[in-house]
Write an enzyme that holds these catalytic residues in place. Structure first.
Site, PDB file in Angstrom:
ATOM      1  CB  SER A 129      -0.872  -0.005   1.246  1.00  0.00           C
ATOM      2  OG  SER A 129      -1.669   1.131   1.236  1.00  0.00           O
ATOM      3  N   GLY A 130       0.602   2.146  -0.913  1.00  0.00           N
ATOM      4  CA  GLY A 130       1.359   3.389  -0.975  1.00  0.00           C
ATOM      5  C   GLY A 130       2.598   3.292  -1.844  1.00  0.00           C
ATOM      6  CB  THR A 134      -3.720   3.725  -7.359  1.00  0.00           C
ATOM      7  OG1 THR A 134      -4.063   2.639  -6.498  1.00  0.00           O
ATOM      8  CG2 THR A 134      -4.961   4.326  -7.939  1.00  0.00           C
ATOM      9  CG  ASN A 179      -1.736   5.671  -0.535  1.00  0.00           C
ATOM     10  OD1 ASN A 179      -1.876   6.893  -0.660  1.00  0.00           O
ATOM     11  ND2 ASN A 179      -1.750   4.825  -1.543  1.00  0.00           N
ATOM     12  CB  SER A 182      -4.890   3.454   0.902  1.00  0.00           C
ATOM     13  OG  SER A 182      -4.715   2.071   0.807  1.00  0.00           O
ATOM     14  CB  SER A 183      -6.944   1.184  -4.019  1.00  0.00           C
ATOM     15  OG  SER A 183      -6.036   2.002  -4.693  1.00  0.00           O
ATOM     16  N   GLY A 409      -0.487  -5.673  -2.744  1.00  0.00           N
ATOM     17  CA  GLY A 409       0.704  -6.519  -2.695  1.00  0.00           C
ATOM     18  C   GLY A 409       0.744  -7.269  -1.377  1.00  0.00           C
ATOM     19  CD  GLU A 411      -1.943  -5.029   3.045  1.00  0.00           C
ATOM     20  OE1 GLU A 411      -2.611  -5.460   3.994  1.00  0.00           O
ATOM     21  OE2 GLU A 411      -2.339  -4.114   2.288  1.00  0.00           O
TER      22      GLU A 411
HETATM   23  N1  ADP Z   1       5.219   7.843  -9.946  1.00  0.00           N
HETATM   24  C1  ADP Z   1       4.973   8.633  -8.916  1.00  0.00           C
HETATM   25  N2  ADP Z   1       5.453   9.871  -8.894  1.00  0.00           N
HETATM   26  C2  ADP Z   1       5.215  10.688  -7.858  1.00  0.00           C
HETATM   27  N3  ADP Z   1       4.486  10.337  -6.788  1.00  0.00           N
HETATM   28  C3  ADP Z   1       3.964   9.088  -6.737  1.00  0.00           C
HETATM   29  C4  ADP Z   1       4.170   8.181  -7.808  1.00  0.00           C
HETATM   30  N4  ADP Z   1       3.559   7.049  -7.489  1.00  0.00           N
HETATM   31  C5  ADP Z   1       2.980   7.232  -6.281  1.00  0.00           C
HETATM   32  N5  ADP Z   1       3.222   8.461  -5.833  1.00  0.00           N
HETATM   33  C6  ADP Z   1       2.768   9.039  -4.541  1.00  0.00           C
HETATM   34  O1  ADP Z   1       2.482   8.002  -3.680  1.00  0.00           O
HETATM   35  C7  ADP Z   1       1.128   8.052  -3.261  1.00  0.00           C
HETATM   36  C8  ADP Z   1       0.567   6.653  -3.163  1.00  0.00           C
HETATM   37  O2  ADP Z   1       0.467   6.096  -4.442  1.00  0.00           O
HETATM   38  P1  ADP Z   1      -0.692   5.057  -4.801  1.00  0.00           P
HETATM   39  O3  ADP Z   1      -0.558   4.773  -6.239  1.00  0.00           O
HETATM   40  O4  ADP Z   1      -1.981   5.542  -4.330  1.00  0.00           O
HETATM   41  O5  ADP Z   1      -0.220   3.824  -3.977  1.00  0.00           O
HETATM   42  P2  ADP Z   1      -0.890   2.393  -3.964  1.00  0.00           P
HETATM   43  O6  ADP Z   1      -1.976   2.389  -4.968  1.00  0.00           O
HETATM   44  O7  ADP Z   1       0.228   1.473  -4.320  1.00  0.00           O
HETATM   45  O8  ADP Z   1      -1.340   2.201  -2.599  1.00  0.00           O
HETATM   46  C9  ADP Z   1       0.429   8.853  -4.316  1.00  0.00           C
HETATM   47  O9  ADP Z   1      -0.682   9.510  -3.774  1.00  0.00           O
HETATM   48  C10 ADP Z   1       1.505   9.822  -4.722  1.00  0.00           C
HETATM   49  O10 ADP Z   1       1.556  10.903  -3.819  1.00  0.00           O
HETATM   50 MG    MG Z   2      -3.887   2.051  -4.710  1.00  0.00          MG
END
Ligand code: ADP
Ligand code: MG
Length: 1054
Positions: A129-130, A134, A179, A182-183, A409, A411
């Site tokens: 997560s984070g 997404t 996050n 977070s989804s 992923g 956890e």
């Molecule tokens: N490629 C990237 N460039 C800049 N910031 C990113 C990038 N990927 C993720 N982040 C930062 O990390 C945070 C969490 O990403 P997210 O995709 O929501 O994580 P996940 O879906 O894996 O939990 C985003 O809100 C953003 O602030």
């Molecule tokens: Mg996500």
């Protein structure tokens, strides 16, 4: 060139050594930015090496690295400016390995492969997560939105695809500790493309929404975004209609137990997100009534959260007729009474009868929360379905798809529960899928290329999957059994069953089963699974409840009565009722994973592994321990090992040859044979050892990365040389071209110039011929009357004469000789001009002279008028200026002076008087007064001649100085004419004329002059010219005056 040849003859090893020495720069660069593909990592089994490479790259803001075609992404937690339109353009349609790793490269590669091979693909995005899953999926979607062909219709689909995201995120994402966005569900999204590559539709599958979040969040976390968005951003009217206050703190589902406050999220703007969601809902074409129903449900959940129960005297839960029930009734369209009963009772079947049994307060709260979760969960499912309807491709012709799997992923927390169990199970399944697909494709490739398959050791996690999911034997089966079996089933009995069934399984341990050492790390209520990615210890607490996800039958019945369209839809009357128990959560999840596996198995896999560099969402911070943990849990090492099985590198012959052909003189610049032969020749030349590479049907396989690096380094060196040579050649070519152009231009200019000059010359000649002809003609006809032929010539003659004349004019008045002889036609003009000019000169001369000189000249003029051309010696006198007198008054004897003073003396001059009779010469003074001329000897006036009596004066034509004054002589006593000789003859005579005012009484006589000696008696003076001047009395009694001839007769003439 020689250098090149020399280089070619080196062996690869020598070459590498030399490069190591020479090319330190490039190697240092590689050290600094790491390698772009882990497959090329020599120590590919070393976690530390992988970690080092990741760190190096991360420190340079290079967040992407490949393992073959798998993309590893490290969340930078900052904007890198690498997602611009420009970047997209750069990566569009470019060979995957030509550019630095990027999510766009992957997306583009998938897309191109799909188009060329017309098959289906999926991109699996995994990570904690984070970690950026997404975001990655959004980036891919955005890339397609820009790179796919665009039409009005396609744009519509594209917009919906893009906008489905904010809606899903509003309902399915929440702030967690890890996050802010977070989804809380797994998501698989198909993007459907037509054969031209246009995105024509989409489909979303969601997995295991974390419903529990609706009723409870951990400290510092929030519920799903939509609640806050509605409360913060909802329009006044809407809130009023929903019975909501604009204050999240008012809703106990949004406030963590014991805190009374909502968690703050600085990175989230609920108000603006609300607007985005509202807009998205309309673009996706949700009907207004559906939107209303949707928000009514969200509001209902909030109201439901605020419902409180009190225990009555018997300890049963009762509900006050609270405003919440009123709002619930209104929003869900269910009578308040029905809700009230539904929330406080459950239906139990007693034989054929159904009776309502009241809840205790705790039971009621449990049921209420279960209802809230159910409503929200089902609404979420409905929402996904709605989105799918909107995204559905209406055209049924064959499509290819790219699936995007944004799934949780691995956890591992300090306490891991049912959710982690599901999630990690999911990851095991995906790892299984990965192994199958990758190994399969590897094997297929080897077979296809005709290379012997060398099996490589790797860990197959099928055993763990079986441990979890096997029918009747797996953990899920055991769990379901416990949930379903009658009697007192608890989490602990579940654990005991597990120990019973799984005891001895190499991947399963509990406190009881563990050896001495391991036991210390386990609690009594724990079981531990040895996942492929590592050990995870699960606490059994809550497993049964969560797996049951129980919602009492009667409350479902209540919901079924709802007038809210969505609720009605979510609680269909066809739902199997309690007689057959619904599938447990774990089983549902298992089936959905089976479904997912099926979906994925039929497609070509691509992977994105996301990692977080630190737990603090901090940019630039690389936490080694955390990343190492993820490297492990994401199965990167597994992946690398499988990918490296056998050969580290493979490339199509054409591509390999194209890149490295400059390294061998035989292949450079062009290889005539097949690409495979070319590569064979090339690698031989480079000194590859037989076991270092294999030649497949279409590809070369290279076993060790170092072989490739050496080649690449050699290429790097060679590239510079080649570049220089190409540059030199090109520069030469350019300069030569320039030179040729310049030369051509010069020649052209020269030609033009010469031509022009020649033309001018010719014109000049033609003109000259004409002029000369005219001139000659003019010359020939010059004496004829003016006509066409001679006008010009004559004009020329005239002009020529005039110009020449101008330069040859006489300089002085007296210059009578200088005058240009005029041509015949100018005779008259010349004369006139001469006259004019003379006059002009005279005038100028005259204007220039002084009064005295003027007077002098006037006198001289008079002299001239008398003597010019008559007397021979006159010209000699012209130059001698006249003076006032030749004898000053003091030299006149005083007596004489006194006698004649009153008459005023005008002029005196010494003369020689010749006696009238004997012609004896005597010196006398001749003095003129106003009225007479006196001949004086000292004090005596010898003779006075009154001017009135002066008859005339005679002089000879010759050059003597004699003058004879003829005197009127009536009186005999009077003396006769005077014969005088005067050195200043002309002066004396001219003065006489002036004084006597008689102008024409001077006679210039030739031969002899008769004079009166005395009245009546005549004498003669004879003049002749001789050898010398002589004066004597001739035999004839005449006075003979002989004078020398003046030499220049010409002077006299002039
Ligand atoms: N490629 C990237 N460039 C800049 N910031 C990113 C990038 N990927 C993720 N982040 C930062 O990390 C945070 C969490 O990403 P997210 O995709 O929501 O994580 P996940 O879906 O894996 O939990 C985003 O809100 C953003 O602030
Ligand atoms: Mg996500």
């Amino acid at each position: 060139m020689t250098h090149m040849a020399l280089e070619m003859s080196e062996s690869l090893e020598e070459r590498c050594n030399r490069i190591l020495r020479d090319m330190e720069g490039s190697l240092t660069a590689r050290d600094r930015v790491g390698i772009q593909d882990f497959v090329l990592l020599d120590a590919y089994t070393s976690e530390s090496a992988v970690l080092d490479n990741l760190r190096k790259r991360f420190n340079e803001n290079l967040i992407y690295t490949y393992i073959g075609t798998l993309l590893v992404s490290v969340n930078p937690y900052k904007e890198l400016g690498i997602y611009t339109k420009k970047q997209m353009d750069i990566y569009m349609g470019v060979n995957f390995f030509e550019l630095p790793p990027h999510i766009y490269a992957l997306a583009d590669n998938v897309y191109r492969t799909m188009l060329t091979e017309t098959n289906n693909h999926f991109i699996l995005i995994s990570g904690e997560s984070g970690a950026g899953k997404t975001e990655a999926s959004k980036k891919i979607l955005q890339f397609y939105a820009v790179s796919c062909p665009s039409t009005k219709l396609l744009d519509n689909v594209r917009d919906r695809l893009l906008l489905s995201n904010p809606v899903l995120e509003a309902f399915g994402n929440a702030k967690t500790l890890k996050n802010d966005n977070s989804s809380r569900f797994g998501k698989y999204m198909d993007i459907q493309f037509d054969h031209m590559g246009g995105a024509v539709g989409g489909h979303i599958l969601s997995y295991l929404l974390e419903k529990s979040r609706v009723v409870h969040q951990n400290h510092g976390e929030r519920s799903f975004h939509i609640f806050y968005q509605l409360v913060e951003g909802g329009e006044e009217d809407l809130l009023r209609w929903l019975g909501l206050e604009r204050n999240c703190q008012r809703y106990s589902y949004l406030v963590q137990v014991g805190e009374g406050e909502c968690a703050k999220v600085s990175s989230v703007n609920d108000k603006s997100d609300w607007k985005t969601v509202r807009k998205a809902l309309s673009v996706i074409e949700f009907s207004e009534s559906n939107i209303e129903s949707l928000f009514a449900i969200i509001a209902s959940v909030l109201h439901l959260g605020n419902v409180t129960f009190v225990a009555d005297s018997q300890g049963y839960a009762t509900l006050n007729n609270s405003p919440e029930i009123h709002w619930l009734s209104k929003l869900l369209g269910i009578p308040a009474q029905v809700i009230q009963v539904g929330l406080t009772h459950r239906k139990i079947e007693a034989r054929s009868e159904e009776v309502l049994s009241p809840f205790t307060v705790d039971q009621a709260v449990y049921a209420k929360d279960a209802l809230a979760k159910a409503i929200y969960g089902r609404t979420f499912t409905w929402l996904v379905n709605e989105l799918n309807e909107s995204l559905a491709n209406k055209d049924s012709s064959r499509k290819t798809v790219i699936g995007l799997l944004d799934i949780y992923g691995f956890e591992v927390f300090s306490v891991n529960s049912f959710e982690q169990f599901c999630i990690n199970y999911c990851n095991e399944k995906l790892q299984q899928l990965f192994i199958q697909l990758t190994l399969k494709s590897e094997q297929e490739e080897y077979e296809m290329e005709g290379i012997e398959w060398e099996s490589v050791p790797y860990f197959n996690n099928k055993i763990i999957c079986d441990l979890v999911e096997e029918k009747f034997k797996g953990i899920i089966s055991v769990l379901d059994e416990e949930c379903l079996r009658p009697g007192e089933a608890t989490d602990m009995t579940f654990l005991e069953k597990l120990e019973e069934k799984m005891g001895g399984h190499p991947h399963f341990v509990t406190h009881k089963l563990a050896d001495q050492k391991t036991r210390k790390t386990l609690e009594r209520g724990d079981f531990r699974l040895l996942h492929y990615a590592g050990e995870v210890t699960y606490s059994v607490v809550g497993f049964l409840d969560k797996n049951n996800d129980l919602l009492y039958r009667n409350i479902k019945e209540v919901m079924r009565q709802s007038k809210n369209a969505i609720v009605k839809h979510c609680f269909p009357s066809t739902e199997p009722d309690s007689k057959k128990r619904p599938e447990t959560v774990a089983t549902q999840f298992k089936s959905s994973l089976v479904g997912l596996t099926e979906i994925l198995m039929s497609k070509e896999p691509w992977y994105v592994r996301c990692m977080k560099p630190n737990e603090g969402k901090q940019p630039g911070l690389f936490d080694d321990v955390l990343v190492r943990h993820q490297v492990k849990y994401l199965g990167l090492m597994e992946h690398l090992r499988v990918r490296r099985a056998g050969f580290a590198y493979r490339r199509r012959y054409e591509i390999f040859l194209q890149r490295y052909k400059p390294l061998c003189p035989d292949t450079w610049p062009n290889w005539k044979g097949t690409a495979a032969e070319g590569v064979e020749c090339l690698v031989k030349h480079l000194g590859y050892k037989p076991d270092e590479y294999k030649m497949g049907r279409t590809k070369i396989f290279i076993r060790h990365p170092r072989t490739l690096f050496a080649t690449e380094d050699a290429f790097e060196v060679c590239k510079h040389e080649l570049a220089t040579r190409i540059q030199a050649k090109y520069k030469g070519y350019r300069v030569k071209g320039d030179y040729m152009r310049q030369r051509q231009a010069a020649t052209k200019i020269e030609t033009c110039w010469r031509g022009m000059k020649a033309r001018r010359e010719r014109e000049k000649r033609a003109w000259a011929v004409k002029v000369i002809k005219r001139f000659i003609k003019g010359f020939m006809t010059r004496n004829q009357p003016a006509c066409v032929d001679n006008t010009e010539y004559l004009a020329f003659v005239r002009q020529n004469y005039l110009t020449r004349l101008k330069e040859n004019l006489p300089k002085t008045v007296v210059d009578k000789n200088t005058w240009l002889t005029p041509p015949p036609i100018m005779q008259e003009a010349s004369q006139m001009l001469r006259k004019l000019y003379t006059r002009h000169m005279v005038r100028r001369y005259v204007q220039g002279i002084m009064t005295e000189r003027k007077a002098q000249l006037q006198i001289k003029g008079l002299t001239s008028s008398i003597f010019k051309g008559t007397k021979e010696n006159y010209p000699h006198s012209v130059g001698i200026p006249f003076v006032d007198t030749r004898i000053s008054e003091e030299d006149i004897h005083i007596k004489v002076y006194q006698m004649i003073r009153q008459e005023r003396i005008k002029y005196s001059v010494p003369v020689v008087k010749y006696d009238r009779n004997g012609f004896r010469p005597r010196f006398r003074q001749l003095i003129y007064t106003g009225s007479a001329a006196y001949l004086v000897e000292e004090a005596k006036i010898k003779q006075r001649v009154e001017f009135n009596n002066l008859k005339g004066v005679s002089v000879s034509t010759l050059s003597d100085n004699f003058l004879i004054l003829h005197v009127q002589c009536e009186d005999i006593k009077q003396k006769g004419d005077l014969v005088l000789q005067c050195d200043y003859l002309f002066e004396a005579l001219t003065k006489l004329c002036l004084v006597a005012n008689k102008h024409n009484f001077i006679k210039v006589v030739q031969g002899s002059v008769k004079f009166d000696i005395q009245p009546g008696r005549e004498g003669f003076v004879d003049f002749k010219s001789g050898q010398e001047t002589m004066i004597y009395r001739a035999k004839n009694g005449h006075l003979m005056v002989e004078s020398t001839r003046t030499k220049s007769r010409a002077m006299i003439q002039n």
